[in-house]
Scaffold this motif. Structure first.
Motif, mmCIF file in Angstrom:
data_model
loop_
_atom_site.group_PDB
_atom_site.id
_atom_site.type_symbol
_atom_site.label_atom_id
_atom_site.label_comp_id
_atom_site.label_asym_id
_atom_site.label_seq_id
_atom_site.Cartn_x
_atom_site.Cartn_y
_atom_site.Cartn_z
ATOM 1 N N ARG A 74 110.221 112.370 -94.265
ATOM 2 C CA ARG A 74 109.302 112.557 -95.385
ATOM 3 C C ARG A 74 109.648 113.832 -96.151
ATOM 4 N NH1 ARG A 74 106.591 111.771 -90.767
ATOM 5 N NH2 ARG A 74 105.691 109.722 -90.418
ATOM 6 N N LYS A 77 107.204 117.647 -96.069
ATOM 7 C CA LYS A 77 106.345 117.578 -94.884
ATOM 8 C C LYS A 77 106.927 118.429 -93.756
ATOM 9 C CE LYS A 77 103.370 114.446 -96.389
ATOM 10 N NZ LYS A 77 101.940 114.650 -96.479
ATOM 11 N N SER A 148 100.282 108.835 -100.617
ATOM 12 C CA SER A 148 101.507 109.280 -101.271
ATOM 13 C C SER A 148 102.279 108.093 -101.834
ATOM 14 C CB SER A 148 102.372 110.014 -100.245
ATOM 15 O OG SER A 148 103.626 110.324 -100.781
ATOM 16 N N GLU A 193 106.837 106.691 -96.796
ATOM 17 C CA GLU A 193 105.798 107.611 -97.263
ATOM 18 C C GLU A 193 104.777 107.948 -96.174
ATOM 19 O OE1 GLU A 193 105.918 109.038 -100.081
ATOM 20 O OE2 GLU A 193 107.190 107.807 -101.371
ATOM 21 N N GLN A 198 98.749 108.848 -93.029
ATOM 22 C CA GLN A 198 97.888 109.396 -94.073
ATOM 23 C C GLN A 198 96.519 108.703 -94.071
ATOM 24 O OE1 GLN A 198 99.614 109.917 -98.052
ATOM 25 N NE2 GLN A 198 101.633 109.647 -97.139
#
Length: 204
Positions: A74, A77, A148, A193, A198
């Protein structure tokens, strides 16, 4: 004589007696199935399919392919990365007959992908439920654009597929990820992503 058949989005050139590995079919070991999407038989080329042609095969076993390892990296990150394995579900079968004509009258079960059967069986109740719950879903839906790489267009795609909340995405299995990736043409975006991770954070 050879034929070119289409199944699982791929094309295979086959002859009688060939052993083939294809995307998982809704059939048990020992069953006989018939492929009706034939692009070519001998010197006859379809436009796009050869009318009345078919390829019959006997299912040997339901198997899994070799384990594929891929890395998910990623951006922004702190160099976070995760190694993840996947084994594709396949059907092993032996080609028994190639029919140039009259395949529609053979009476042999049509070769259908396992995912197609599940989605067809669930389509009617899902559509009815979606209509009944449309107002409630619209009111309680999460803003998926917080993920994202998700913009209005992707959010619309997800909503159309029945995905309206972070909790749904957080609960996705490897099979679900592969299914949505293929169905909605995300091209690996879900894992790239990190949507599942997330969504777990956003669903708290």
């Amino acid at each position: 004589m050879f034929a070119v058949l289409k199944t699982g989005g791929k094309q295979y050139k086959v002859q009688s007696g060939d052993v083939l590995r294809v995307e998982k079919l809704a059939a048990d070991a020992g069953e006989k199935v018939q492929f009706n999407e034939i692009l070519m038989v001998g010197s006859t080329i379809g436009a796009p399919l050869v009318e009345g042609a078919g390829v019959q095969a006997e299912v040997i076993d339901q198997i899994k392919g070799e384990k594929l390892i891929h890395y998910v990296k990623r951006r922004r990150k702190h160099s976070s990365q995760r190694k993840k394995g996947h084994r594709q579900q396949l059907t092993l079968l032996r080609i028994t007959d190639i029919l140039e004509k009259g395949a529609e009258k053979s009476g042999v079960k049509a070769a259908v992908g396992a995912g197609s059967v599940a989605s067809t069986a669930a389509a009617a109740p899902k559509k009815a439920a979606a209509k009944a719950e449309a107002p409630a879903a619209a009111a309680g839906a999460d803003d998926l654009k917080k993920l994202s790489g998700v913009g209005p267009a992707l959010e619309k795609k997800l909503n159309a597929a029945g995905v309206t909340s972070f909790a749904q995405i957080a609960a996705w299995s490897e099979a679900d990820i592969a299914e949505f990736d293929e169905k909605l043409s995300f091209k690996g975006r879900i894992e790239r992503e990190g949507w599942v991770e997330q969504a777990k954070e956003l669903a708290k």
